[in-house]
Scaffold this active site. Structure first.
Site, PDB file in Angstrom:
ATOM      1  N   ALA A  49       0.854  -1.208   0.000  1.00  0.00           N
ATOM      2  CA  ALA A  49       0.000   0.000   0.000  1.00  0.00           C
ATOM      3  C   ALA A  49       0.885   1.252   0.000  1.00  0.00           C
ATOM      4  O   ALA A  49       0.594   2.231  -0.690  1.00  0.00           O
ATOM      5  CB  ALA A  49      -0.925  -0.010   1.207  1.00  0.00           C
ATOM      6  N   LYS A 103      -2.899  -8.956  -6.132  1.00  0.00           N
ATOM      7  CA  LYS A 103      -2.825 -10.381  -6.411  1.00  0.00           C
ATOM      8  C   LYS A 103      -2.518 -11.093  -5.107  1.00  0.00           C
ATOM      9  O   LYS A 103      -1.989 -10.457  -4.182  1.00  0.00           O
ATOM     10  CB  LYS A 103      -1.784 -10.713  -7.476  1.00  0.00           C
TER      11      LYS A 103
HETATM   12  N1  NAP Z   1       1.856  -6.172  -6.789  1.00  0.00           N
HETATM   13  C1  NAP Z   1       2.982  -6.388  -6.122  1.00  0.00           C
HETATM   14  O1  NAP Z   1       4.081  -6.208  -6.633  1.00  0.00           O
HETATM   15  C2  NAP Z   1       2.888  -6.835  -4.696  1.00  0.00           C
HETATM   16  C3  NAP Z   1       4.011  -6.790  -3.870  1.00  0.00           C
HETATM   17  C4  NAP Z   1       3.849  -7.173  -2.533  1.00  0.00           C
HETATM   18  C5  NAP Z   1       2.614  -7.616  -2.076  1.00  0.00           C
HETATM   19  N2  NAP Z   1       1.562  -7.678  -2.927  1.00  0.00           N
HETATM   20  C6  NAP Z   1       0.240  -8.131  -2.478  1.00  0.00           C
HETATM   21  O2  NAP Z   1      -0.298  -7.115  -1.642  1.00  0.00           O
HETATM   22  C7  NAP Z   1      -1.036  -7.709  -0.570  1.00  0.00           C
HETATM   23  C8  NAP Z   1      -0.478  -7.198   0.744  1.00  0.00           C
HETATM   24  O3  NAP Z   1       0.893  -7.512   0.827  1.00  0.00           O
HETATM   25  P1  NAP Z   1       1.883  -6.654   1.758  1.00  0.00           P
HETATM   26  O4  NAP Z   1       3.240  -7.160   1.446  1.00  0.00           O
HETATM   27  O5  NAP Z   1       1.605  -5.225   1.641  1.00  0.00           O
HETATM   28  O6  NAP Z   1       1.447  -7.196   3.201  1.00  0.00           O
HETATM   29  P2  NAP Z   1       1.648  -6.481   4.591  1.00  0.00           P
HETATM   30  O7  NAP Z   1       2.825  -5.566   4.553  1.00  0.00           O
HETATM   31  O8  NAP Z   1       1.569  -7.541   5.612  1.00  0.00           O
HETATM   32  O9  NAP Z   1       0.359  -5.532   4.712  1.00  0.00           O
HETATM   33  C9  NAP Z   1      -0.941  -6.024   4.661  1.00  0.00           C
HETATM   34  C10 NAP Z   1      -1.868  -5.053   5.390  1.00  0.00           C
HETATM   35  O10 NAP Z   1      -3.177  -5.619   5.416  1.00  0.00           O
HETATM   36  C11 NAP Z   1      -3.808  -5.395   6.668  1.00  0.00           C
HETATM   37  N3  NAP Z   1      -4.034  -6.671   7.325  1.00  0.00           N
HETATM   38  C12 NAP Z   1      -3.153  -7.435   8.029  1.00  0.00           C
HETATM   39  N4  NAP Z   1      -3.737  -8.552   8.495  1.00  0.00           N
HETATM   40  C13 NAP Z   1      -5.020  -8.488   8.073  1.00  0.00           C
HETATM   41  C14 NAP Z   1      -6.135  -9.332   8.265  1.00  0.00           C
HETATM   42  N5  NAP Z   1      -6.049 -10.466   8.977  1.00  0.00           N
HETATM   43  N6  NAP Z   1      -7.322  -8.980   7.705  1.00  0.00           N
HETATM   44  C15 NAP Z   1      -7.434  -7.834   7.009  1.00  0.00           C
HETATM   45  N7  NAP Z   1      -6.396  -6.968   6.815  1.00  0.00           N
HETATM   46  C16 NAP Z   1      -5.217  -7.302   7.343  1.00  0.00           C
HETATM   47  C17 NAP Z   1      -2.847  -4.532   7.467  1.00  0.00           C
HETATM   48  O11 NAP Z   1      -3.217  -3.175   7.267  1.00  0.00           O
HETATM   49  P3  NAP Z   1      -4.113  -2.408   8.351  1.00  0.00           P
HETATM   50  O12 NAP Z   1      -3.437  -2.662   9.666  1.00  0.00           O
HETATM   51  O13 NAP Z   1      -4.059  -1.010   7.904  1.00  0.00           O
HETATM   52  O14 NAP Z   1      -5.494  -2.996   8.311  1.00  0.00           O
HETATM   53  C18 NAP Z   1      -1.504  -4.799   6.850  1.00  0.00           C
HETATM   54  O15 NAP Z   1      -0.625  -3.724   6.998  1.00  0.00           O
HETATM   55  C19 NAP Z   1      -0.928  -9.214  -0.786  1.00  0.00           C
HETATM   56  O16 NAP Z   1      -2.065  -9.630  -1.506  1.00  0.00           O
HETATM   57  C20 NAP Z   1       0.309  -9.387  -1.651  1.00  0.00           C
HETATM   58  O17 NAP Z   1       0.277 -10.530  -2.481  1.00  0.00           O
HETATM   59  C21 NAP Z   1       1.683  -7.279  -4.215  1.00  0.00           C
END
Ligand code: NAP
Length: 236
Positions: A16, A97
């Site tokens: 994000a 994704k």
């Molecule tokens: N397109 C790309 O290049 C790319 C790269 C990396 C990741 N991604 C995708 O992006 C998504 C998130 O990955 P990320 O690396 O950003 O993960 P992350 O750093 O763990 O962040 C995910 C966020 O989702 C919220 N969250 C955590 N646990 C949750 C739960 N149980 N239920 C609902 N919300 C929850 C939290 O935000 P809040 O505390 O604000 O709710 C957390 O900060 C995944 O689907 C991953 O596959 C895509």
């Protein structure tokens, strides 16, 4: 025409942050709101990026009349719920994704978006990458002859901490949903939907796949590429 698309960011994790950083470089996009599961991260994220409104629960974002499109950046298991609620609230959706945990959930979201006439897209950035688009174009035009084999790999080095989402089956952890979607999407872009799938995975003690090898099969001969990668349309 000429109006900015107004984005709402759902979740405040790693991607994000990166997505919002990039979004702010676009002339036709504006980040108007962010939502988190709790207030503090939402406020901190909003302050960091100069976002006008921060919601400590998702409902606020869905009810925000100024949000045109919701970007879903939660872990995988929450995509179906988050994207579904956003669509039900009349918002266009760009969802990280893997779009969902399984085909049934994906079909439900697609049906919902079609029913409401709303834009829904998985954030499969690879399909928008100019190099990948050019490769697909060359294959489609026959410039490289008939494609018989696609070999694709994607991996990254661990270790990941015990509480990392990638190690947690409940959040849709594991290699396939996080990285495996890329080689599969690439092969599918060039050859279309496979007729058969054989897969073998090495599981972690938690029960997520540490790696997955897949052999996808296409029956018959002749190249059957997917329709060309299209530019995402603006949601309004
Ligand atoms: N397109 C790309 O290049 C790319 C790269 C990396 C990741 N991604 C995708 O992006 C998504 C998130 O990955 P990320 O690396 O950003 O993960 P992350 O750093 O763990 O962040 C995910 C966020 O989702 C919220 N969250 C955590 N646990 C949750 C739960 N149980 N239920 C609902 N919300 C929850 C939290 O935000 P809040 O505390 O604000 O709710 C957390 O900060 C995944 O689907 C991953 O596959 C895509």
């Amino acid at each position: 025409m000429g109006e900015k698309v107004r984005w709402g960011i759902l979740a405040t994790g790693g991607i994000a942050e990166r997505f919002t950083t990039d979004l702010r470089t676009l002339d036709d996009a504006e980040v108007v709101a962010v939502a988190s599961r709790s207030e503090a991260p939402a406020k901190a994220f909003a302050e960091r990026f100069g976002i006008p409104r921060a919601y400590g629960e998702w409902a606020g974002l869905f009810a925000d009349a100024d949000v045109d499109v919701v970007y879903v950046a939660t872990p995988h298991h929450a995509h179906r719920t988050a994207a579904g609620l956003a669509l039900e609230a009349g918002k266009a959706v760009l969802c990280e994704k893997a779009l969902t945990l399984n085909a049934r959930e994906a079909a439900e979201l697609v049906a919902l978006a079609r029913d409401r006439g709303l834009f829904l897209m998985e954030a499969m950035w690879m399909y928008c990458n100019p190099l990948i688009r050019r490769i697909a174009e060359l294959v489609r035009d026959g410039a490289v002859g008939e494609v018989r084999t696609v070999q694709a790999d994607f991996g990254l080095a661990g270790p990941f901490g015990a509480d990392h989402r990638l190690r947690d089956p409940k959040t849709g952890g594991g290699a396939l949903l996080d990285l495996g979607v890329y080689p599969v999407a690439f092969a599918q872009l060039l050859l279309g939907e496979p007729d058969s799938v054989q897969a073998h995975a090495l599981l972690s003690p938690e029960g997520v796949d540490l790696n997955t090898g897949m052999l996808l099969g296409w029956s018959g001969t002749g190249r059957r590429p997917c329709s060309p990668a299209r530019s995402p349309r603006t949601p309004r």
